[in-house]
Scaffold this active site. Structure first.
Site, mmCIF file in Angstrom:
data_model
loop_
_atom_site.group_PDB
_atom_site.id
_atom_site.type_symbol
_atom_site.label_atom_id
_atom_site.label_comp_id
_atom_site.label_asym_id
_atom_site.label_seq_id
_atom_site.Cartn_x
_atom_site.Cartn_y
_atom_site.Cartn_z
ATOM 1 N N TYR A 37 9.349 -1.518 4.742
ATOM 2 C CA TYR A 37 8.381 -1.860 3.685
ATOM 3 C C TYR A 37 8.852 -1.321 2.322
ATOM 4 O O TYR A 37 8.829 -2.048 1.321
ATOM 5 C CB TYR A 37 7.019 -1.268 4.066
ATOM 6 C CG TYR A 37 5.892 -1.588 3.117
ATOM 7 C CD1 TYR A 37 5.287 -2.841 3.119
ATOM 8 C CD2 TYR A 37 5.416 -0.627 2.224
ATOM 9 C CE1 TYR A 37 4.236 -3.124 2.249
ATOM 10 C CE2 TYR A 37 4.367 -0.898 1.361
ATOM 11 C CZ TYR A 37 3.782 -2.153 1.375
ATOM 12 O OH TYR A 37 2.742 -2.432 0.522
ATOM 13 N N LYS A 84 9.872 -3.415 -1.109
ATOM 14 C CA LYS A 84 9.199 -3.226 -2.396
ATOM 15 C C LYS A 84 10.181 -2.768 -3.477
ATOM 16 O O LYS A 84 10.063 -3.157 -4.644
ATOM 17 C CB LYS A 84 8.035 -2.236 -2.245
ATOM 18 C CG LYS A 84 6.923 -2.739 -1.306
ATOM 19 C CD LYS A 84 6.331 -4.042 -1.801
ATOM 20 C CE LYS A 84 5.121 -4.496 -1.008
ATOM 21 N NZ LYS A 84 4.568 -5.764 -1.491
ATOM 22 N N SER A 122 5.000 -1.593 -4.756
ATOM 23 C CA SER A 122 4.263 -0.460 -4.184
ATOM 24 C C SER A 122 4.883 0.842 -4.670
ATOM 25 O O SER A 122 6.092 0.905 -4.934
ATOM 26 C CB SER A 122 4.336 -0.492 -2.657
ATOM 27 O OG SER A 122 3.845 0.731 -2.124
HETATM 28 P P1 NAD Z 1 -3.994 -7.822 2.976
HETATM 29 O O1 NAD Z 1 -3.372 -7.749 4.328
HETATM 30 O O2 NAD Z 1 -5.463 -7.683 2.852
HETATM 31 O O3 NAD Z 1 -3.549 -9.159 2.221
HETATM 32 C C1 NAD Z 1 -2.261 -9.684 2.333
HETATM 33 C C2 NAD Z 1 -2.406 -11.201 2.385
HETATM 34 O O4 NAD Z 1 -1.081 -11.762 2.483
HETATM 35 C C3 NAD Z 1 -3.180 -11.678 3.617
HETATM 36 O O5 NAD Z 1 -4.195 -12.589 3.238
HETATM 37 C C4 NAD Z 1 -2.117 -12.326 4.466
HETATM 38 O O6 NAD Z 1 -2.586 -13.380 5.292
HETATM 39 C C5 NAD Z 1 -1.145 -12.827 3.398
HETATM 40 N N1 NAD Z 1 0.173 -13.136 3.973
HETATM 41 C C6 NAD Z 1 0.850 -12.420 4.896
HETATM 42 N N2 NAD Z 1 1.991 -13.044 5.226
HETATM 43 C C7 NAD Z 1 2.031 -14.187 4.480
HETATM 44 C C8 NAD Z 1 2.969 -15.247 4.368
HETATM 45 N N3 NAD Z 1 4.089 -15.261 5.118
HETATM 46 N N4 NAD Z 1 2.710 -16.259 3.514
HETATM 47 C C9 NAD Z 1 1.566 -16.265 2.772
HETATM 48 N N5 NAD Z 1 0.636 -15.278 2.844
HETATM 49 C C10 NAD Z 1 0.883 -14.248 3.683
HETATM 50 O O7 NAD Z 1 -3.238 -6.685 2.136
HETATM 51 P P2 NAD Z 1 -3.458 -6.143 0.642
HETATM 52 O O8 NAD Z 1 -3.666 -4.693 0.755
HETATM 53 O O9 NAD Z 1 -4.423 -6.970 -0.103
HETATM 54 O O10 NAD Z 1 -1.972 -6.327 0.074
HETATM 55 C C11 NAD Z 1 -1.622 -7.246 -0.945
HETATM 56 C C12 NAD Z 1 -0.281 -6.821 -1.537
HETATM 57 O O11 NAD Z 1 -0.406 -5.513 -2.102
HETATM 58 C C13 NAD Z 1 0.836 -6.714 -0.502
HETATM 59 O O12 NAD Z 1 2.048 -7.198 -1.049
HETATM 60 C C14 NAD Z 1 0.937 -5.232 -0.264
HETATM 61 O O13 NAD Z 1 2.215 -4.846 0.181
HETATM 62 C C15 NAD Z 1 0.619 -4.689 -1.639
HETATM 63 N N6 NAD Z 1 0.177 -3.301 -1.631
HETATM 64 C C16 NAD Z 1 -0.934 -2.920 -0.953
HETATM 65 C C17 NAD Z 1 -1.309 -1.588 -0.946
HETATM 66 C C18 NAD Z 1 -2.514 -1.096 -0.211
HETATM 67 O O14 NAD Z 1 -2.698 0.109 -0.161
HETATM 68 N N7 NAD Z 1 -3.348 -1.940 0.350
HETATM 69 C C19 NAD Z 1 -0.524 -0.653 -1.634
HETATM 70 C C20 NAD Z 1 0.600 -1.069 -2.317
HETATM 71 C C21 NAD Z 1 0.939 -2.408 -2.320
#
Ligand code: NAD
Length: 250
Positions: free
Chosen positions: A158, A162, A145
């Site tokens: 968080y 990251k 991130s």
């Molecule tokens: P999301 O919550 O839609 O998806 C995350 C998924 O991870 C979910 O399906 C959840 O059930 C799964 N998960 C959580 N804990 C778990 C575990 N212990 N074992 C297996 N699966 C697990 O979120 P997203 O926005 O799609 O995020 C995906 C990745 O992108 C994450 O690592 C997040 O930190 C990163 N990210 C997201 C953003 C954003 O703005 N959305 C920005 C930077 C980074």
């Protein structure tokens, strides 16, 4: 020369947190490029997502599994390797937030985020590396991130997880490079998913003001970067952090 529409045909991608959000769109994108996909997630929804991916004409399976459970993950990677015949691509995408200001953040909020986001990525990396080392090829892509690079108030846990992922990426890249395994990270900015839906409108407006390209990211922006880092075109790139953030972190 015309582009090959299915450059990943016959390869197998493992995507953690694949049930929804960035993980789901990444699976659909890699499958669109011909990759078979093994999705793992704690949510049962992962089965329905795998069915959507399979509808694109590739092999896809959804596994309910927790990335923090090292025994379960080790066993599952073995099953995936046997079922699909290889593990070529690993996308460490599973992640959560438990935001709180520093003085209010509990040990539980700290530990949970580090356990899923960082330890989970390590557990999956170690388990998949076993098969990639034998094959002498592989692609690992860690979804970090922008806040792992520039920090963010209310996200000490968080952003530390990251930043830790970025360190994991660089060390694993150095360790595995001699076997033609590349390890890279993507640092997204603000992506429209369930994770960010819960933010108050005021916070979303403030974030928009920090993005030079003046739009929030779609999950597809991140999936496109994953596709590039999984493809042959990126074979000379390793240990890199690709910022896909509209300029937010520069
Ligand atoms: P999301 O919550 O839609 O998806 C995350 C998924 O991870 C979910 O399906 C959840 O059930 C799964 N998960 C959580 N804990 C778990 C575990 N212990 N074992 C297996 N699966 C697990 O979120 P997203 O926005 O799609 O995020 C995906 C990745 O992108 C994450 O690592 C997040 O930190 C990163 N990210 C997201 C953003 C954003 O703005 N959305 C920005 C930077 C980074």
């Amino acid at each position: 020369m015309p582009r090959n529409p299915t450059p990943l045909k016959g390869q197998t991608a493992v995507i953690t947190g694949g049930a929804r959000g960035i993980g789901k769109i990444t699976a659909l994108t890699l499958a669109g490029a011909g990759a078979n996909c093994a999705l793992l997630d704690v949510m049962d929804e992962v089965k329905a997502t795998a069915a959507e991916v399979a509808a694109l004409g590739v092999r896809a399976e959804g596994y309910v599994a927790d990335v923090t459970n090292s025994e379960q993950i080790t066993e599952l990677m073995k099953t995936i390797n046997e079922t699909f015949g290889a593990i070529d691509i690993l996308v460490n995408n599973a992640g959560i937030t438990r935001d709180n200001l520093l003085l209010r953040m509990t040990d539980e909020e700290w530990d949970k985020v580090i356990a899923i986001n960082l330890r989970g990525a390590f557990v999956c990396t170690r388990a998949a590396a076993r098969y990639m080392l034998k094959q002498q090829r592989g692609r690992m892509i860690n979804i970090a991130s922008v806040v792992g690079v520039i920090g963010n108030p209310g996200q000490c846990n968080y952003s530390a997880s990251k930043a830790g992922m970025i360190g994991l990426t660089k060390s694993a890249a150095r360790e595995l490079a001699s076997r033609s395994i590349t390890v890279n990270a993507i640092a997204p900015g603000y992506v429209k998913t369930a994770m960010t839906d819960k933010l108050p409108e005021k916070a979303k407006e403030a974030i928009m003001g920090m993005i030079p390209l003046r739009r929030l990211s779609e999950p597809q922006d991140i999936a496109n970067a994953v596709l590039f880092l999984a493809s042959e075109e990126s074979s000379y790139i390793t240990g890199h952090v690709l910022h896909v953030d509209g300029g937010m972190g520069m």
